[in-house]
Design an enzyme around this catalytic site. Structure first.
Site, PDB file in Angstrom:
ATOM      1  N   PHE A 182       0.808  -1.215   0.000  1.00  0.00           N
ATOM      2  CA  PHE A 182       0.000   0.000   0.000  1.00  0.00           C
ATOM      3  C   PHE A 182       0.843   1.267   0.000  1.00  0.00           C
ATOM      4  O   PHE A 182       0.386   2.333  -0.423  1.00  0.00           O
ATOM      5  CB  PHE A 182      -0.959   0.003   1.194  1.00  0.00           C
ATOM      6  CG  PHE A 182      -0.350   0.404   2.510  1.00  0.00           C
ATOM      7  CD1 PHE A 182      -0.506   1.684   2.998  1.00  0.00           C
ATOM      8  CD2 PHE A 182       0.355  -0.521   3.273  1.00  0.00           C
ATOM      9  CE1 PHE A 182       0.038   2.062   4.220  1.00  0.00           C
ATOM     10  CE2 PHE A 182       0.897  -0.156   4.492  1.00  0.00           C
ATOM     11  CZ  PHE A 182       0.744   1.138   4.971  1.00  0.00           C
ATOM     12  N   LYS A 183       2.091   1.154   0.443  1.00  0.00           N
ATOM     13  CA  LYS A 183       2.954   2.332   0.484  1.00  0.00           C
ATOM     14  C   LYS A 183       3.170   2.938  -0.904  1.00  0.00           C
ATOM     15  O   LYS A 183       3.496   4.119  -1.031  1.00  0.00           O
ATOM     16  CB  LYS A 183       4.311   1.975   1.095  1.00  0.00           C
ATOM     17  CG  LYS A 183       4.264   1.311   2.467  1.00  0.00           C
ATOM     18  CD  LYS A 183       3.759   2.248   3.537  1.00  0.00           C
ATOM     19  CE  LYS A 183       3.672   1.574   4.899  1.00  0.00           C
ATOM     20  NZ  LYS A 183       4.954   1.334   5.532  1.00  0.00           N
ATOM     21  N   ASP A 184       2.983   2.134  -1.962  1.00  0.00           N
ATOM     22  CA  ASP A 184       3.177   2.649  -3.315  1.00  0.00           C
ATOM     23  C   ASP A 184       2.206   3.773  -3.654  1.00  0.00           C
ATOM     24  O   ASP A 184       2.540   4.673  -4.436  1.00  0.00           O
ATOM     25  CB  ASP A 184       3.011   1.521  -4.346  1.00  0.00           C
ATOM     26  CG  ASP A 184       4.161   0.527  -4.323  1.00  0.00           C
ATOM     27  OD1 ASP A 184       5.309   0.952  -4.146  1.00  0.00           O
ATOM     28  OD2 ASP A 184       3.900  -0.681  -4.489  1.00  0.00           O
TER      29      ASP A 184
END
Length: 462
Positions: A111-113
């Site tokens: 999800f950090k992307d």
């Protein structure tokens, strides 16, 4: 749009300044002075729109005049062009009224992307037009670092150094940081746990001679731009499930509190959020605090969900700031007490926190059992962090209100744990099939501030 520090004495900044600064000079975290509001009609108008269009509508009020409309749309389009699913953040139904929000279709499968790809494009645009260069230093428990290196590698205006706890992340997470060959990115394996990495990062930001000398910038979840980018998928998923005409609940596996704080911002903006549920592993300091037991550090216990093996959740400071009615001196006192081991939350502030957040925890056994059970019941293979979210969500669901659990990483990032739990070895996507054959570039560094600063200064691009 103006941004203020949770500790009250740092300069008030605009969006670009807050984004490039990361941590405020008084040690606090930047938050918007006011939260923009979206009407029910504006939220309803997001139905059927692309993820990029929803992102533009949600984030535009926070950006102010830092980027033109055309610039900002271009930034968003470039940020998400490399995602492996046309919907960017697709929903999958697990059970009646229970949905999984797949946030692992970005370049590094986490999800950090969503935030990091956007931050990379905003940094490049802002710095490029000024002809300036910055040094990004980050700390990671696994996913932030790989997302940062992927987002910034090869960009002309930044050098990137990522601290990760040596021997405490998965091999896939490590290799995603150590195999890029661009000379502007550096993976640093530091002795100690994630909290130690995060502490040294904050030390560097609080050393103003070093900070100013290398033009230090931060992209950890302390960076407001990171939180803002994550607000978007709360809107996209809620609208797909009937918002604003019905309430939606969310369960979020979280260690550093940034992802669930983004849900709180969405709620404050007008999204009809019923419940925001914090899901923790055996390192359950957030669950204990939200249950009224205070915020007191313990020993970090390594787990099969290593990205959540955290005792100091940096973004919780933002939640406390609002819970204490934005009284900065109260936050300064709490953070001073945290340095000595922890603090208790006042009764009034706890009532505010419990008004917005619920919580739960999952043991190692429950996590593994959930991976196996979800594969059997829904043909969905979960990473250990997502499994914690699903397990906690099952206990917290309320009939009649859809529950969305955030799937924060692809199972292939944690193959050993997933295979042991399910009997299935999760393959990497085709574009990463050669990850284990790529040459690694990594430097082992001590848990020593002076040594870290010297290493970083010695590696900067001329």
């Amino acid at each position: 749009m103006r941004y203020i520090s949770t500790r009250g004495t740092a300069p008030v900044l605009n969006f670009e300044e807050a984004m490039l600064s990361g941590l405020a000079r008084d040690g606090g975290l930047y938050v918007p002075e006011t939260i923009p509001q979206l009407s029910a009609e504006e939220i309803a108008g997001m139905e059927g729109q692309s993820y990029e269009e929803i992102a533009y509508r949600v984030m535009r009020p926070f950006v102010g005049d830092v980027f033109t409309d055309a610039e900002f749309r271009g930034i968003i389009d470039r940020a998400y062009a490399g995602f492996g699913h046309a919907a960017r953040a697709p929903l999958k139904q697990l059970d009646q009224g229970h949905f999984l929000l797949e946030l692992f279709h970005g370049p590094t499968l986490a999800f950090k992307d969503f935030a990091m790809q956007l931050i990379g494009q905003m940094f490049q645009t802002a710095l490029g037009r000024k002809g300036e260069r910055v040094t990004i230093v980050g700390a990671t428990s696994g996913d932030t670092g790989s997302a940062a290196i992927e987002a910034f590698r090869g960009l002309e205006n930044v050098d990137v150094f990522i601290l990760f706890p040596h021997g405490r992340i998965s091999e896939v997470q490590r290799r995603q940081m150590t195999t890029p060959q661009e000379s502007n990115v550096h993976a640093l394996a530091m002795d100690g746990d994630f909290d130690a990495c995060q502490a040294r990062l904050k030390d560097m930001f609080n050393d103003f001679d070093f900070r100013d000398g290398v033009r230090l910038a931060g992209v950890n979840s302390i960076n407001w731009g990171r939180v803002l980018a994550q607000v978007v998928y709360y809107f996209s998923s809620a609208v797909a499930l009937g918002a604003p005409h019905r309430k939606i609940s969310f369960t979020v596996p979280t260690g550093n509190f940034g992802d669930i704080f983004a849900g709180y911002i969405a709620k404050r903006m007008g999204l009809p959020v019923d419940r925001l549920v914090v899901a923790t592993n055996q390192n359950d300091i957030l669950h204990r605090c939200l249950s009224g037991q205070g915020y007191h550090k313990g020993k970090t216990i390594p787990s099969i969900s290593p990205s959540m093996d955290i005792q100091i959740s940096s973004n919780f400071e933002r939640a406390l700031f609002d819970a204490y009615d934005r009284e900065a001196p109260a936050i300064v006192q709490l953070m001073d007490e945290l340095k000595e081991g922890g603090f208790d939350v006042s009764q009034g502030a706890m009532q505010v926190l419990q008004q917005h957040y619920a919580s739960g925890r999952a043991s190692e056994e429950e996590t593994a059992d959930t991976i196996a059970a979800t594969l059997k019941s829904a043909s969905e293979l979960l990473c250990p962090h997502s499994a914690i979210g699903v397990k906690v969500a099952e206990k917290q669901r309320v009939a009649g209100t859809p529950m969305v659990t955030l799937a924060t990483a692809h199972p292939a990032k944690f193959p050993a744990a997933v295979e042991e739990a399910s009997g299935v070895h999760p393959p990497l996507p085709a574009r990463m099939a050669d990850l284990y054959e790529r040459e690694e570039r990594v430097t082992r560094v001590p848990n020593d501030l002076a040594a870290l600063k010297e290493h970083i200064k010695g590696q900067l691009t001329a």
